[in-house]
Design a protein around this motif. Structure first.
Motif, PDB file in Angstrom:
ATOM      1  N   HIS A  57      64.493 149.398  48.674  1.00 20.48           N
ATOM      2  CA  HIS A  57      65.061 150.300  50.162  1.00 20.48           C
ATOM      3  C   HIS A  57      65.288 151.828  49.222  1.00 20.48           C
ATOM      4  O   HIS A  57      65.734 151.580  48.280  1.00 20.48           O
ATOM      5  CB  HIS A  57      66.928 149.808  49.595  1.00 20.48           C
ATOM      6  CG  HIS A  57      67.236 149.765  50.938  1.00 20.48           C
ATOM      7  ND1 HIS A  57      68.009 148.982  51.646  1.00 20.48           N
ATOM      8  CD2 HIS A  57      67.447 151.483  51.124  1.00 20.48           C
ATOM      9  CE1 HIS A  57      68.499 150.293  52.490  1.00 20.48           C
ATOM     10  NE2 HIS A  57      68.361 150.786  53.017  1.00 20.48           N
ATOM     11  N   HIS A  59      63.966 155.561  51.689  1.00 18.78           N
ATOM     12  CA  HIS A  59      64.009 156.374  52.507  1.00 18.78           C
ATOM     13  C   HIS A  59      63.081 157.985  52.344  1.00 18.78           C
ATOM     14  O   HIS A  59      63.329 158.722  51.849  1.00 18.78           O
ATOM     15  CB  HIS A  59      65.547 156.753  53.133  1.00 18.78           C
ATOM     16  CG  HIS A  59      65.827 155.890  53.560  1.00 18.78           C
ATOM     17  ND1 HIS A  59      66.090 155.568  55.609  1.00 18.78           N
ATOM     18  CD2 HIS A  59      67.180 154.500  53.550  1.00 18.78           C
ATOM     19  CE1 HIS A  59      66.928 154.551  55.594  1.00 18.78           C
ATOM     20  NE2 HIS A  59      67.440 154.303  54.334  1.00 18.78           N
ATOM     21  N   HIS A 207      70.786 147.655  57.249  1.00 18.68           N
ATOM     22  CA  HIS A 207      71.744 148.116  56.965  1.00 18.68           C
ATOM     23  C   HIS A 207      72.942 147.667  57.782  1.00 18.68           C
ATOM     24  O   HIS A 207      72.990 147.004  58.966  1.00 18.68           O
ATOM     25  CB  HIS A 207      71.382 149.166  57.285  1.00 18.68           C
ATOM     26  CG  HIS A 207      70.392 150.507  56.930  1.00 18.68           C
ATOM     27  ND1 HIS A 207      68.849 150.194  57.393  1.00 18.68           N
ATOM     28  CD2 HIS A 207      70.703 151.859  55.719  1.00 18.68           C
ATOM     29  CE1 HIS A 207      68.733 150.851  56.137  1.00 18.68           C
ATOM     30  NE2 HIS A 207      69.047 151.799  55.648  1.00 18.68           N
ATOM     31  N   HIS A 239      73.167 147.335  51.076  1.00 18.12           N
ATOM     32  CA  HIS A 239      74.018 148.584  51.334  1.00 18.12           C
ATOM     33  C   HIS A 239      75.259 146.722  51.168  1.00 18.12           C
ATOM     34  O   HIS A 239      76.038 147.118  49.834  1.00 18.12           O
ATOM     35  CB  HIS A 239      75.076 149.115  52.133  1.00 18.12           C
ATOM     36  CG  HIS A 239      74.014 150.778  52.694  1.00 18.12           C
ATOM     37  ND1 HIS A 239      74.252 151.279  51.620  1.00 18.12           N
ATOM     38  CD2 HIS A 239      73.514 150.219  53.495  1.00 18.12           C
ATOM     39  CE1 HIS A 239      73.531 152.777  51.903  1.00 18.12           C
ATOM     40  NE2 HIS A 239      72.867 151.906  52.944  1.00 18.12           N
ATOM     41  N   ASN A 306      67.438 154.023  47.741  1.00 15.26           N
ATOM     42  CA  ASN A 306      67.578 154.425  49.361  1.00 15.26           C
ATOM     43  C   ASN A 306      67.464 155.699  49.340  1.00 15.26           C
ATOM     44  O   ASN A 306      66.572 156.174  49.675  1.00 15.26           O
ATOM     45  CB  ASN A 306      69.487 154.146  49.439  1.00 15.26           C
ATOM     46  CG  ASN A 306      69.466 154.091  50.483  1.00 15.26           C
ATOM     47  OD1 ASN A 306      68.761 154.145  51.545  1.00 15.26           O
ATOM     48  ND2 ASN A 306      71.051 154.425  50.880  1.00 15.26           N
TER      49      ASN A 306
HETATM   50 ZN   LIG Z   1      69.150 152.796  53.646  1.00 14.71          ZN
END
Ligand SMILES: [Zn+2]
Length: 408
Positions: A57, A59, A207, A239, A306
């Motif tokens: 995970h 971005h 998410h 999360h 993340n």
């Molecule tokens: Zn994320």
């Protein structure tokens, strides 16, 4: 078969006895206490050889934008708004350059497989997706990249987003993600994402449950939909910080439900620590779900990066060994077995989460390997062992020079 490379005197995660690893044609072809072969070799002197780290995970598309975003209160709402404004100006070349910088850091820290979430909506269109798709092709020599397209700012409340998501799926997105907490109609959001996943036969990654109020959870609906669609083993949620705010008994109950439904959990320590508990002036809650406790109930879990250098997380070097160490520290996972589990949470367990079938140091698998400057799995996490070099399909993909002290 002639060998291309032999790694000599290696320590593996699951055995104390050192061994040699023979590699030919990009694959592991032999693992034995001693391989008699006249082939190029690396003497490891008992150092740890792990399969390449697996990032589930991250971005890439919105990494490295601190210079163009202003943060005042450091909340999740502010981060979403800041990126929403910034991404209107994203071009494919801009996304590519920033994502490349972040991806190269991950490669240099030993990551050989990665799932990246990419935002798709009317503000950014398919520009982020197109840039990351090009990056995936250009860096296939070092890393297997999965692209998960998702609607960060909601689906039902954002006309045009669903059409763009479907276009991305038609153009080769590897999976579909969701973000129901930003939608005005979360149940319909989750249902539509499952429908798109079914239509294109894609795994799904949400998410989810990204606050510290345990009185309600979207994961109940995700588990229900996973069972209804028979999508067990193909759904992950990231999360899930709400689970850091429940007692052990409640945690065990939820864990059993997740395991039963086949829903995996990704914990994102850096972002969760940075964004949670912003309503507190002191005695901040950690807001990080105890992944290593979920494992005992059969939940597939991973630790992941993340965000890197953006308003969601203004930190990060893409090192998964660092993430394992950070998690171990804040989750008070200091016993040897817990530290070993933290290494599993960035290697074998995330490989299971992304349904990698040919992962691990085993004969027949691709030689995707990392040599750590450590001789013990628990100590590798405790001391943030430096990855010395790595192989992707048998070819060296990065090297860190050994440290030298220059005494007077
Ligand atoms: Zn994320």
């Amino acid at each position: 078969m002639p060998l291309d490379l032999v790694l000599r005197h290696a320590r593996l995660l699951d055995s104390d006895a050192p061994c040699d690893i023979g590699i030919a044609d990009g694959r592991i072809v032999e693992i034995a206490s001693e391989i008699a072969a006249a082939a190029p070799e690396e003497r490891l002197d008992g150092r740890l050889v792990t399969p390449g780290f697996v990032e589930t995970h991250i971005h890439l598309d919105k990494s490295c934008i601190l210079d163009r975003c202003k943060s005042a209160d450091g909340t999740l709402k502010e981060a979403i708004a800041a990126v929403a404004a910034a991404k209107r100006a994203f071009t494919e070349a801009d996304v590519y350059a920033r994502a490349q910088r972040t991806l190269e850091k991950a490669i240099a820290h030993g990551t050989t497989r990665m799932r990246t979430h990419v935002e798709v909506d009317p503000r950014v269109g398919l520009r982020g997706f197109n840039a990351v798709r090009t990056l995936k092709r250009d860096y296939a020599w070092a890393i297997d990249l999965q692209i998960c397209v998702f609607p960060q700012e909601g689906l039902t409340n954002d006309p045009g987003t669903e059409e763009l998501l479907i276009a991305a799926c038609e153009q080769g997105a590897d999976l579909i993600g969701g973000c129901p907490y930003t939608d005005t109609d979360p149940p319909t959001h989750m249902a539509r994402i499952f429908e798109i996943g079914r239509r294109f036969d894609l795994d799904i990654d949400f998410h989810l449950d990204f606050d510290l109020d345990p009185s309600w959870m979207h994961l109940d609906e995700v588990c229900r939909l996973t069972k209804a669609h028979r999508w067990g083993g193909r759904v992950a949620i990231g999360h899930v910080t709400k689970l850091s705010a429940v007692d052990y008994r409640a945690l065990a109950e939820v864990a059993r439900r997740l395991a039963d439904a086949g829903v995996a959990v990704t914990v994102l320590p850096a972002t969760d620590l940075f964004l949670m508990g912003r309503g507190h002036e002191h005695s901040m809650p950690r807001g990080v779900t105890p992944a290593h406790r979920l494992l005992a109930h059969g939940v597939t879990c991973s630790l992941a990066t993340n965000n890197v250098l953006n308003p969601f997380t203004p930190f990060g070097d893409c090192s998964l060994i660092r993430m394992a160490n950070l998690y171990a520290n804040i989750a008070q996972a200091g016993r040897e077995a817990d530290l070993k589990a933290c290494l599993d949470l960035v290697t074998t367990l995330p490989a299971r989460l992304i349904n990698a079938t040919d992962y691990g140091v085993a004969v027949g698998h691709p030689a995707d390997l990392v040599v750590l400057d450590s001789r013990d799995p628990a100590m590798a996490v405790a001391e943030l062992a430096q990855p010395l070099f790595g192989l992707k399909r048998g070819r060296r993909s990065f090297t860190h020079a050994a440290v030298a002290l220059h005494r007077p």
